[in-house]
Design a protein around this motif. Structure first.
Motif, PDB file in Angstrom:
ATOM      1  N   CYS A  45       0.808  -1.225   0.000  1.00 31.94           N
ATOM      2  CA  CYS A  45       0.000   0.000   0.000  1.00 31.94           C
ATOM      3  C   CYS A  45       0.836   1.267   0.000  1.00 31.94           C
ATOM      4  O   CYS A  45       0.313   2.353  -0.131  1.00 31.94           O
ATOM      5  CB  CYS A  45      -0.913   0.022   1.215  1.00 31.94           C
ATOM      6  N   ASP A  46       2.136   1.129   0.209  1.00 29.66           N
ATOM      7  CA  ASP A  46       2.925   2.330   0.409  1.00 29.66           C
ATOM      8  C   ASP A  46       4.288   2.258  -0.293  1.00 29.66           C
ATOM      9  O   ASP A  46       4.505   2.896  -1.337  1.00 29.66           O
ATOM     10  CB  ASP A  46       3.100   2.557   1.925  1.00 29.66           C
ATOM     11  N   SER A  47       5.195   1.409   0.215  1.00 28.02           N
ATOM     12  CA  SER A  47       6.585   1.546  -0.223  1.00 28.02           C
ATOM     13  C   SER A  47       6.858   1.105  -1.657  1.00 28.02           C
ATOM     14  O   SER A  47       7.833   1.548  -2.264  1.00 28.02           O
ATOM     15  CB  SER A  47       7.528   0.818   0.743  1.00 28.02           C
TER      16      SER A  47
ATOM     17  N   ALA B  24      -2.069   1.493   9.555  1.00 26.25           N
ATOM     18  CA  ALA B  24      -1.938   2.923   9.863  1.00 26.25           C
ATOM     19  C   ALA B  24      -1.795   3.730   8.572  1.00 26.25           C
ATOM     20  O   ALA B  24      -2.471   4.747   8.381  1.00 26.25           O
ATOM     21  CB  ALA B  24      -0.729   3.151  10.772  1.00 26.25           C
ATOM     22  N   GLU B  25      -0.957   3.252   7.646  1.00 26.99           N
ATOM     23  CA  GLU B  25      -0.764   4.002   6.388  1.00 26.99           C
ATOM     24  C   GLU B  25      -2.017   3.897   5.508  1.00 26.99           C
ATOM     25  O   GLU B  25      -2.353   4.823   4.767  1.00 26.99           O
ATOM     26  CB  GLU B  25       0.461   3.491   5.620  1.00 26.99           C
ATOM     27  N   VAL B  26      -2.707   2.761   5.611  1.00 28.11           N
ATOM     28  CA  VAL B  26      -3.941   2.577   4.846  1.00 28.11           C
ATOM     29  C   VAL B  26      -4.988   3.611   5.293  1.00 28.11           C
ATOM     30  O   VAL B  26      -5.597   4.301   4.468  1.00 28.11           O
ATOM     31  CB  VAL B  26      -4.479   1.130   5.048  1.00 28.11           C
TER      32      VAL B  26
ATOM     33  N   GLY C 195       0.471  12.732   9.971  1.00 30.95           N
ATOM     34  CA  GLY C 195       0.702  11.901  11.171  1.00 30.95           C
ATOM     35  C   GLY C 195       2.162  11.619  11.438  1.00 30.95           C
ATOM     36  O   GLY C 195       2.514  11.063  12.476  1.00 30.95           O
ATOM     37  N   HIS C 196       3.025  12.009  10.492  1.00 27.41           N
ATOM     38  CA  HIS C 196       4.434  11.636  10.621  1.00 27.41           C
ATOM     39  C   HIS C 196       5.265  12.662  11.398  1.00 27.41           C
ATOM     40  O   HIS C 196       6.368  12.341  11.838  1.00 27.41           O
ATOM     41  CB  HIS C 196       5.059  11.413   9.245  1.00 27.41           C
ATOM     42  N   THR C 197       4.764  13.904  11.553  1.00 32.28           N
ATOM     43  CA  THR C 197       5.556  14.888  12.319  1.00 32.28           C
ATOM     44  C   THR C 197       5.635  14.419  13.776  1.00 32.28           C
ATOM     45  O   THR C 197       6.725  14.233  14.319  1.00 32.28           O
ATOM     46  CB  THR C 197       4.919  16.293  12.227  1.00 32.28           C
TER      47      THR C 197
ATOM     48  N   ARG D  37       6.964   0.111  16.385  1.00 30.85           N
ATOM     49  CA  ARG D  37       6.717  -0.033  14.948  1.00 30.85           C
ATOM     50  C   ARG D  37       6.356   1.334  14.378  1.00 30.85           C
ATOM     51  O   ARG D  37       5.625   2.107  15.004  1.00 30.85           O
ATOM     52  CB  ARG D  37       5.559  -0.996  14.702  1.00 30.85           C
ATOM     53  N   HIS D  38       6.860   1.598  13.162  1.00 34.94           N
ATOM     54  CA  HIS D  38       6.592   2.868  12.498  1.00 34.94           C
ATOM     55  C   HIS D  38       5.076   3.129  12.431  1.00 34.94           C
ATOM     56  O   HIS D  38       4.608   4.225  12.742  1.00 34.94           O
ATOM     57  CB  HIS D  38       7.206   2.816  11.094  1.00 34.94           C
ATOM     58  N   GLY D  39       4.316   2.101  12.052  1.00 34.18           N
ATOM     59  CA  GLY D  39       2.863   2.251  11.906  1.00 34.18           C
ATOM     60  C   GLY D  39       2.190   2.647  13.208  1.00 34.18           C
ATOM     61  O   GLY D  39       1.241   3.429  13.221  1.00 34.18           O
TER      62      GLY D  39
ATOM     63  N   ALA E  12       3.597   4.341  15.692  1.00 33.64           N
ATOM     64  CA  ALA E  12       3.950   5.742  15.961  1.00 33.64           C
ATOM     65  C   ALA E  12       3.130   6.673  15.071  1.00 33.64           C
ATOM     66  O   ALA E  12       2.642   7.726  15.510  1.00 33.64           O
ATOM     67  CB  ALA E  12       5.445   5.958  15.724  1.00 33.64           C
ATOM     68  N   VAL E  13       2.921   6.270  13.818  1.00 36.98           N
ATOM     69  CA  VAL E  13       2.120   7.093  12.895  1.00 36.98           C
ATOM     70  C   VAL E  13       0.658   7.128  13.348  1.00 36.98           C
ATOM     71  O   VAL E  13      -0.006   8.165  13.259  1.00 36.98           O
ATOM     72  CB  VAL E  13       2.238   6.552  11.439  1.00 36.98           C
ATOM     73  N   ALA E  14       0.160   6.001  13.882  1.00 36.84           N
ATOM     74  CA  ALA E  14      -1.226   5.970  14.368  1.00 36.84           C
ATOM     75  C   ALA E  14      -1.409   7.024  15.460  1.00 36.84           C
ATOM     76  O   ALA E  14      -2.336   7.843  15.411  1.00 36.84           O
ATOM     77  CB  ALA E  14      -1.562   4.575  14.903  1.00 36.84           C
TER      78      ALA E  14
END
Ligand SMILES: NC(=O)c1ccc[n+]([C@@H]2O[C@H](COP(=O)([O-])OP(=O)(O)OC[C@H]3O[C@@H](n4cnc5c(N)ncnc54)[C@H](O)[C@@H]3O)[C@@H](O)[C@H]2O)c1
Ligand SMILES: [Zn+2]
Length: 371
Positions: free
Chosen positions: A136-138, A184-186, A247-249, A263-265, A267-269
């Motif tokens: 979905c992302d990378s 989270a990215e979805v 959500g990434h800041t 997990r990155h996801g 933290a983004v959540a």
């Protein structure tokens, strides 16, 4: 077959999303890159699960194929591992027409894509993403990289694949925690660009979590479409593509504060919940809209809060490249499906929000946990 076109003039390519498509890789790769030789870069466990199957399909299509399998893990996304792989390419007498296929999650896609971008100034490259993050992302958008001891993804390039083959069926073997982190990215894609897709997720999230193949295929395809749309309008991240950092800041500051043991996801959540809170405090959205975001993230079994010392969050936020002259750049929602990039938020205001948001300690809210 679901097809999403990434429109980038000479660098355009197709993303094909279909359960079982890995078995058709031979013919599809042959059509896209006309290579007689291919090297599959993957990791050891994915090689056991899918590598041999893909290699067999390529051979059947008349493509001579070698598999290079490395250990799994983010620490493999480094120059030392790239150098090891270059040595293998020398031994295999790889020429400029040999196709590089990356079979794996974001680590393999980024590392293998970096190899493809740099070896002999560029080899044709096909992505076969296997994690939800990769599908979905990378795998979409051509950012390839390895990490440097100073930071993630510091050594990299924009290098587009010739084709992306996405098989949602392989998500059935993905560890649950990786699936959740990918969500989270979805959800982010729905928030920033597509209210209809967000509504679809609200309706179908439980089926997704039960690994309903039809729902997974729809979710992955819709995501590819959203990300491809953004990338097509800003390939090299000069403007609009920044909205993908929603959500990434806060997210990056949380990851750093937890010394990357989260997990990155996840933290983004938390970062998305924080950014929704910030948007409501600036009166861009109302409470009902904020609650829709929080509820969906909660239902995805992602954390909503992270309890971190205010000083620590501040230190890492100030470190973030999005801050200059005491002004912070934030991607904020104006409604679900639309965002704005706000440059001039004062640090004092952010500091207040951080105080209110990050110190929220409630047993009812799922907290971030380090792994
Ligand atoms: N290039 C970009 O635009 C971009 C975007 C987002 C993330 N990334 C990068 O992606 C990386 C994270 O990617 P990730 O979350 O996929 O992690 P990952 O590649 O480490 O994969 C996570 C784990 O899942 C396993 N796995 C993957 N697919 C599987 C499957 N189908 N069945 C069983 N196991 C499977 C992997 O072996 C690995 O152990 C980071 O390095 C990040 O920087 C890049
Ligand atoms: Zn991200």
């Amino acid at each position: 077959m679901n097809e999403v076109k990434v429109n980038l003039k000479d660098n355009s390519y197709r993303i094909l999303v279909e359960p079982g498509i890995l078995d058709q890789a031979g013919a599809l790769v042959k059509e896209a890159v006309a290579a007689k030789n291919a090297v599959i870069i993957t990791n050891n466990s994915l090689n056991r699960l899918y590598g041999q199957r893909v290699a067999a399909g390529l051979k059947k299509a008349g493509i001579n194929c070698h598999v290079l399998a490395i250990p799994a893990g983010e620490k493999e996304k480094c120059l030392a591992r790239a150098s090891y792989l270059y040595d293998k390419l020398v031994k295999l007498r790889v020429d400029r027409k040999t196709a590089i296929l990356t079979l794996g999650g974001g680590v393999i896609g980024d590392l293998g894509g970096f190899i493809a971008a740099t070896w002999m100034r560029g080899l044709p490259f096909v992505q076969l993403p296997t994690s939800l993050v990769a599908q979905c992302d990378s795998s979409i958008g051509g950012k390839v990289a390895v990490n440097h001891s100073h930071g993630k993804n510091l050594i990299g390039a924009f290098y587009q694949p010739k084709l992306v083959l996405t098989d949602p069926e392989v998500l059935k073997t993905l560890p649950k925690a990786e699936l959740t982190a990918g969500l989270a990215e979805v959800i982010k894609h729905g928030i920033i660009a597509d209210e209809r897709f967000f509504r679809y997720l609200e309706k179908n999230l439980d089926s997704f979590l039960r690994l309903d193949l039809e729902v997974m295929t729809k979710v992955v395809t819709a995501n590819c479409r959203i990300k491809a749309g953004v990338v097509a309008r800003d390939e090299k991240e000069l403007g609009l593509r920044a909205i993908l950092n929603y959500g990434h800041t806060f997210g990056h500051a949380i990851e750093a504060a937890f010394q990357y043991r989260v997990r990155h996801g996840e933290a983004v959540a938390v970062g998305m919940v924080g950014a929704a809170y910030l948007a409501r405090r600036r009166k861009l959205i109302d409470e009902a809209e904020q609650n829709r975001i929080v509820n969906l993230i909660d239902r995805a079994q992602l954390p909503l809060v992270a309890v971190i010392a205010r000083k620590l969050i501040k230190k890492h936020l100030l470190y973030d490249k999005k801050i200059s002259d005491n002004q912070v750049c934030f991607i904020l929602i104006v409604k679900i499906g639309a965002v704005t990039i706000e440059n001039g938020i004062s640090w004092d205001f952010i500091d207040k929000i951080v105080g209110e948001f990050f110190l929220k300690r409630s047993p009812a809210l799922r907290q971030i946990s380090s792994n």
